[in-house]
Design a protein around this motif. Structure first.
Motif, short mmCIF file in Angstrom:
data_model
loop_
_atom_site.label_atom_id
_atom_site.label_comp_id
_atom_site.label_asym_id
_atom_site.label_seq_id
_atom_site.Cartn_x
_atom_site.Cartn_y
_atom_site.Cartn_z
N VAL A 169 0.84 -1.20 0.00
CA VAL A 169 0.00 0.00 0.00
C VAL A 169 0.87 1.25 0.00
N ALA A 170 1.91 1.25 0.81
CA ALA A 170 2.82 2.40 0.88
C ALA A 170 3.51 2.62 -0.46
N ASN A 171 3.92 1.53 -1.12
CA ASN A 171 4.57 1.66 -2.42
C ASN A 171 3.63 2.24 -3.46
N LYS A 172 2.38 1.84 -3.44
CA LYS A 172 1.40 2.38 -4.40
C LYS A 172 1.15 3.87 -4.15
N PHE A 173 1.05 4.26 -2.88
CA PHE A 173 0.91 5.69 -2.58
C PHE A 173 2.13 6.46 -3.05
N TYR A 174 3.28 5.95 -2.81
CA TYR A 174 4.52 6.62 -3.18
C TYR A 174 4.59 6.77 -4.69
N PHE A 191 2.11 6.79 -6.82
CA PHE A 191 1.05 7.69 -7.29
C PHE A 191 1.45 9.16 -7.10
N TRP A 192 1.98 9.50 -5.94
CA TRP A 192 2.28 10.90 -5.65
C TRP A 192 3.58 11.38 -6.27
N ASN A 193 4.41 10.48 -6.76
CA ASN A 193 5.68 10.88 -7.35
C ASN A 193 5.73 10.70 -8.86
N GLU A 194 4.59 10.58 -9.49
CA GLU A 194 4.57 10.45 -10.96
C GLU A 194 4.87 11.77 -11.60
#
Length: 86
Positions: free
Chosen positions: A76-81, A83-86
């Motif tokens: 979950v943390a990797n997906k958030f990371y 998403f926000w760093n694209e």
């Protein structure tokens, strides 16, 4: 100029009630119909992918209700990371 405090006969409130009742009866009498062809029914059944997705969703619902579903916090943390760093 003559002022008449009485309403004319054409504006009878009882007549308005009758007219409304007739309009409601007319609306109930008229109804729409919907006919779906056999091809459209087949399209509504869905594709193989949609059916597989529905099966996965049902399996997840059962796991959640049984309390067996575990969330991977690192994923979950990797997906958030991502998403926000694209």
């Amino acid at each position: 100029m003559k002022i008449n405090p009485f309403q004319p006969v054409q504006q009878n409130p009882y007549r308005k009630q009758i007219d409304k009742a007739e309009m409601v009866a007319d609306l109930k009498a008229k109804s729409d119909k919907l006919e779906i062809s056999t091809e459209a029914l087949e399209m509504q059944k869905g594709t193989r992918i949609e059916n597989e997705r529905q099966e996965k969703v049902e399996a997840l619902k059962q796991q959640i209700e049984a309390g067996e579903y575990k969330v991977n916090p690192q994923a979950v943390a990797n997906k958030f990371y991502d998403f926000w760093n694209e």
